[in-house]
Design an enzyme around this catalytic site. Structure first.
Site, PDB file in Angstrom:
ATOM      1  N   HIS A  74       0.860  -1.191   0.000  1.00  0.00           N
ATOM      2  CA  HIS A  74       0.000   0.000   0.000  1.00  0.00           C
ATOM      3  C   HIS A  74       0.892   1.236   0.000  1.00  0.00           C
ATOM      4  CE1 HIS A  74      -3.816  -2.058   1.799  1.00  0.00           C
ATOM      5  NE2 HIS A  74      -3.279  -2.757   0.810  1.00  0.00           N
TER       6      HIS A  74
ATOM      7  N   GLU B 111       1.022   3.850   1.947  1.00  0.00           N
ATOM      8  CA  GLU B 111       1.583   4.201   3.252  1.00  0.00           C
ATOM      9  C   GLU B 111       2.725   3.256   3.635  1.00  0.00           C
ATOM     10  OE1 GLU B 111      -2.876   5.192   3.398  1.00  0.00           O
ATOM     11  OE2 GLU B 111      -1.624   3.601   2.589  1.00  0.00           O
TER      12      GLU B 111
ATOM     13  N   CYS C  57      -2.126  -0.397   7.377  1.00  0.00           N
ATOM     14  CA  CYS C  57      -1.289   0.807   7.274  1.00  0.00           C
ATOM     15  C   CYS C  57      -1.326   1.614   8.559  1.00  0.00           C
ATOM     16  CB  CYS C  57      -1.736   1.652   6.082  1.00  0.00           C
ATOM     17  SG  CYS C  57      -1.412   0.833   4.501  1.00  0.00           S
TER      18      CYS C  57
ATOM     19  N   CYS D 241      -5.842   2.104   5.790  1.00  0.00           N
ATOM     20  CA  CYS D 241      -6.489   0.843   6.143  1.00  0.00           C
ATOM     21  C   CYS D 241      -5.912   0.383   7.484  1.00  0.00           C
ATOM     22  CB  CYS D 241      -6.255  -0.198   5.049  1.00  0.00           C
ATOM     23  SG  CYS D 241      -4.587  -0.921   5.078  1.00  0.00           S
TER      24      CYS D 241
END
Length: 161
Positions: A58, A60, A91, A88
């Site tokens: 992801h 992040e 993250c 999420c």
């Protein structure tokens, strides 16, 4: 207002990075940037799940990895992460582990849900709306076997982070 304007330019970088890689089918419409206490950009990353075949890639997570490598540390205390969407749970956990105490985000969780991303399944699990047994299986015998690792780590006075 200057502080907001500084963050706005960093958010623009995250958006541009997300758009670039999204259009190359590298990952989803997510970007993130990490800045230090002075507002200097340390890392700008996007989601690369599709290219890397890595569900943890992801924006992040990638930004945290880049910042840690650049700074030579796993402790990003004092840094801020600016991200195109509410992080999420994975993250958000990584942000906490990295000691990043300030998150600025654009889109809300329901915005990602509206286009088909499934973060809500994890939120349901965390809220207790799903039984843990549906996903997690605890085994007491394995616990006994695995606790030796914790004991050894503590006995060797290894770093707690």
């Amino acid at each position: 207002m200057k502080h907001h304007e500084d963050h706005k330019s960093v958010m623009k970088q995250a958006i541009e990075k997300a758009r670039e890689t999204m259009n190359l089918n590298i990952g989803g419409p997510f970007g993130a940037a990490i800045i230090d206490q002075k507002g200097e950009v340390i890392a700008v990353a996007s989601n690369s799940v599709l290219k890397d075949h890595d569900p943890t890639a992801h924006a992040e997570m990638n930004a945290i990895r880049m910042a840690g490598e650049k700074l030579g540390t796993h402790d990003l205390t004092g840094c801020t992460i600016i991200t195109t969407a509410f992080p999420c749970p994975m993250c958000l956990g990584a942000i906490v582990w990295a000691n990043i105490h300030h998150v600025i985000y654009g889109c809300r969780p329901e915005d990602a849900d509206a286009i088909g991303f499934r973060d809500d399944v994890i939120y349901q699990l965390l809220r207790g709306d799903m039984k843990h047994q549906d996903v997690l299986s605890f085994d007491e015998e394995f616990r006994k076997d695995c606790l030796c690792l914790f004991k050894e780590y503590k006995e060797k006075q290894k770093e707690i982070y």
